[in-house]
Design a protein around this motif. Structure first.
Motif, PDB file in Angstrom:
ATOM      1  N   ASP A  50     -11.190 -25.812 -39.403  1.00 20.54           N
ATOM      2  CA  ASP A  50     -11.896 -24.913 -38.473  1.00 20.54           C
ATOM      3  C   ASP A  50     -12.830 -25.720 -37.562  1.00 20.54           C
ATOM      4  O   ASP A  50     -12.879 -25.521 -36.351  1.00 20.54           O
ATOM      5  N   GLU A  67     -17.532 -19.892 -33.451  1.00 28.30           N
ATOM      6  CA  GLU A  67     -17.898 -19.473 -34.808  1.00 28.30           C
ATOM      7  C   GLU A  67     -18.504 -20.622 -35.608  1.00 28.30           C
ATOM      8  O   GLU A  67     -19.473 -20.413 -36.346  1.00 28.30           O
ATOM      9  N   GLU A  68     -17.954 -21.811 -35.483  1.00 33.06           N
ATOM     10  CA  GLU A  68     -18.421 -22.922 -36.334  1.00 33.06           C
ATOM     11  C   GLU A  68     -19.579 -23.707 -35.741  1.00 33.06           C
ATOM     12  O   GLU A  68     -20.354 -24.310 -36.466  1.00 33.06           O
ATOM     13  N   ASP A  79     -12.890 -18.712 -31.548  1.00 35.69           N
ATOM     14  CA  ASP A  79     -12.675 -18.699 -32.993  1.00 35.69           C
ATOM     15  C   ASP A  79     -11.562 -19.709 -33.253  1.00 35.69           C
ATOM     16  O   ASP A  79     -10.394 -19.453 -32.959  1.00 35.69           O
ATOM     17  N   ILE A 103     -10.090 -20.922 -35.919  1.00 30.60           N
ATOM     18  CA  ILE A 103      -9.038 -20.357 -36.783  1.00 30.60           C
ATOM     19  C   ILE A 103      -9.503 -18.971 -37.176  1.00 30.60           C
ATOM     20  O   ILE A 103     -10.525 -18.817 -37.860  1.00 30.60           O
ATOM     21  N   ASP A 104      -8.801 -17.964 -36.704  1.00 26.73           N
ATOM     22  CA  ASP A 104      -9.086 -16.596 -37.140  1.00 26.73           C
ATOM     23  C   ASP A 104      -8.030 -16.239 -38.172  1.00 26.73           C
ATOM     24  O   ASP A 104      -6.828 -16.265 -37.878  1.00 26.73           O
ATOM     25  N   THR A 135      -8.852 -17.466 -41.595  1.00 27.21           N
ATOM     26  CA  THR A 135      -9.004 -18.669 -42.432  1.00 27.21           C
ATOM     27  C   THR A 135      -8.614 -18.412 -43.886  1.00 27.21           C
ATOM     28  O   THR A 135      -8.029 -19.273 -44.539  1.00 27.21           O
TER      29      THR A 135
HETATM   30 CA    CA Z   1     -12.775 -18.311 -37.930  1.00 29.17          CA
END
Ligand code: CA
Ligand code: IPD
Ligand code: CA
Length: 275
Positions: free
Chosen positions: A61, A84-85, A100, A102-103, A105
């Motif tokens: 991610d 997000e991260e 995002d 990786i949506d 995860t």
């Molecule tokens: Ca995510």
């Protein structure tokens, strides 16, 4: 709000949005290659929990978000980011990329292919570009304001069914809200002989709604990086979207999301209480 609209109009008029759209398509495909490299050796990844044991994250991610930011910045150095991260980083102009990496995860780390890369561009308060890339099926859902929505270059459109029992409804849920925020809706949908699906990726289900594969998507609370690209896709595909973008402090706090085919939008809005 008027200022934001002016910023969007000026940006579109100058061709800046089209240039960003073209570049971002190449960036999400590259991000997909990086993510797939991690996915193929997912057993080696260290998985950390965030808010609860089902809210997970790995190096994949973080690295995918870094790649996306780096590649966009190489061409548009003044743009800002909300990921997000890596959080928010306002740029020197009105452009904010909402990412995002990786949506889905929880699916990714458990070897299920329903995960995507979701990238959107906001100009001021308006969402103008939406890209959702599903690497396992090699489907790239893309939309740019005023230009329609496509999957791998082919036009897509929201569902035209006029009854909630005539197609499958996507739903999402997290432990950010109580179960009572979703359960009554599911019961009502089933009582109307409708059906639901949850595949673990809000963005992918919103892309499916924009493609008419699902009649809509509902989640009682969602963050902007999960749904921003899906909002652009759904609008450009002729679908309906609730007032997510008008919710107070939406970039920080999130809000409910409801998107729907135009002929079931009213009934789904009534059933969920989401306007
Ligand atoms: Ca995510
Ligand atoms: C989650 C997924 C899930 C949704 C959650 C999100 P993540 O994102 O989109 O489908 O129900 O609300 O947090 O953690 O996989 O990026
Ligand atoms: Ca997400």
């Amino acid at each position: 709000m008027a200022e934001a609209k002016d910023a969007v109009t000026a940006a579109i008029g100058s061709g800046d949005i089209a240039a960003r759209f073209e570049h971002a398509i190449a960036v999400v495909r590259e991000a997909g290659r990086v993510a797939m490299d991690y996915y193929r050796r997912v057993d080696e990844l260290v998985v950390e929990s965030k808010a609860n044991p089902l809210d997970v994250v790995s190096i994949a991610d973080k690295e995918v978000e870094a790649v996306i930011r780096r590649e966009i910045a190489a061409k548009f150095p003044d743009d800002g980011y909300l990921g997000e991260e890596m959080g928010i980083d306002r740029g020197k102009n009105d452009c904010l990329w909402v990412i995002d990496p990786i949506d889905g995860t929880a699916c990714f780390v458990n070897k299920m292919p329903t995960w995507v890369i979701s990238v959107a561009l906001m100009v001021g308060n308006e969402a103008v570009i939406g890209l959702i890339y599903e690497p396992n099926g090699d489907e790239l859902f893309a939309a740019c304001i005023g230009k329609g929505a496509t999957v791998n270059g082919k036009p897509i459109a929201a569902s035209q069914v006029d009854n909630v029992n005539a197609g499958v409804m996507g739903v999402g849920m997290s432990h950010r809200v109580e179960s009572a925020a979703l359960v009554p809706f599911i019961a009502d949908l089933l009582d109307r002989e409708g059906m639901f699906i949850r595949n673990g990726s809000c963005a992918l289900m919103m892309a499916y709604a924009a493609s008419g594969r699902l009649i809509g998507y509902f989640e009682p609370h969602i963050n902007p990086w999960d749904c921003m690209a899906g909002i652009v896709l759904m609008r450009e595909a002729g679908g309906w979207c609730n007032g997510f973008l008008d919710a107070p402090n939406v970039l920080e706090d999130g809000a409910p999301i409801l998107v729907a085919g135009p002929k079931v939008a009213d009934v789904l809005s009534e059933m969920t209480g989401v306007k």
